[in-house]
Design an enzyme around this catalytic site. Sequence first.
Site, short mmCIF file in Angstrom:
data_model
loop_
_atom_site.label_atom_id
_atom_site.label_comp_id
_atom_site.label_asym_id
_atom_site.label_seq_id
_atom_site.Cartn_x
_atom_site.Cartn_y
_atom_site.Cartn_z
N LYS A 1 40.29 39.25 47.12
CA LYS A 1 40.60 40.64 46.82
C LYS A 1 40.55 41.49 47.75
O LYS A 1 41.28 42.38 47.96
CB LYS A 1 40.30 41.16 45.46
CG LYS A 1 40.67 40.35 44.16
CD LYS A 1 40.08 40.99 42.92
CE LYS A 1 40.26 40.13 41.82
NZ LYS A 1 41.70 40.46 41.12
N GLY B 1 28.26 43.53 39.07
CA GLY B 1 29.11 43.02 40.07
C GLY B 1 29.49 44.20 41.01
O GLY B 1 29.54 45.38 40.33
N SER B 2 29.85 43.58 42.27
CA SER B 2 30.53 44.85 43.10
C SER B 2 31.48 44.29 44.09
O SER B 2 31.73 45.04 44.95
CB SER B 2 29.05 45.07 43.93
OG SER B 2 28.50 44.13 44.68
N GLY B 3 32.27 43.35 43.53
CA GLY B 3 33.51 42.67 44.23
C GLY B 3 34.52 43.48 44.09
O GLY B 3 34.61 44.54 43.67
N GLY B 4 35.79 43.02 44.42
CA GLY B 4 37.07 43.78 44.21
C GLY B 4 37.12 44.03 42.77
O GLY B 4 37.95 45.16 42.73
#
Length: 277
Positions: free
Chosen positions: A69, A128-131
């Site tokens: 992403k 979480g810290s992604g897209g």
Amino acid sequence: MPILNKDMTLCISLSARPSNNGTRFHNHLYEQLGLNWIYKAFAPTDLAQAIAGVRGLGIRGCAVSMPYKEDVIALVDVMDPSAKAIDSVNTIVNDAGRLTAYNTDYTAIEQLLQRNAVPTDYSVLVLGSGGMAKATVAALRDAGFKDVTVVARNEESGRALADLYGFAWSAELGSAKSGTGTADLIINVTPVGMAGGPDAESLSFPQEAIDAAKVVFDVVALPAETPLIKAARAAGKSVITGAEVATIQALEQFVLYTGIRPTDEQIKAAEDFMRAQ
């Protein structure tokens, strides 16, 4: 679905672990609406080459899933405000070789928080810290939530995401005893619990956090009943599933690709077909 022919319009999805959710949802709508279109899922071995293929082959639309992403940002021509605002992409539309990136995950999260009437004074833990986490945290901020903690081992991305929206960051979940490991609303935006992954049978949150929560939200779409959702149901909690996210974001993708918004009945039929796999 029409027989393959030279005039057929192709849409695809790119994911490290593709599912049939989008394939079944989109293709069912194409059939209902009599469109000469087809949708196919792929697991790319080279993301840059895959996006070049979207451009060069005239592929109309491309859904983007974890973990691509953010990586696709450098490969598109235009960032729609929905993607630019959170630096995360889940949809690419190809207009004669010009690739525009969008994010319909945000729309899905926003709608589900409203549909489920989740009180904005709830405390929230986002794992979480992604897209997908970016879309989730942005939707929480815009909905009016104030007490939000981003839990991420990666300090750089976790702290940056939390700071961007004025929230707290923690490297790991605290203890239930201290009160730092629980919240009214817990949201998993990691791949933990995803079918086919190394943690497919694992709980993203410990049982003590599930027991203390009022609402449990897992963005993982496959399976619809993840270990977290199963545990939350068993504990009598209100749940929001990744399958619900998948339906809304896929619908908005369909509209971006085709310019057609199906009726509620058509959407329900496609959703039922998707979940019957």
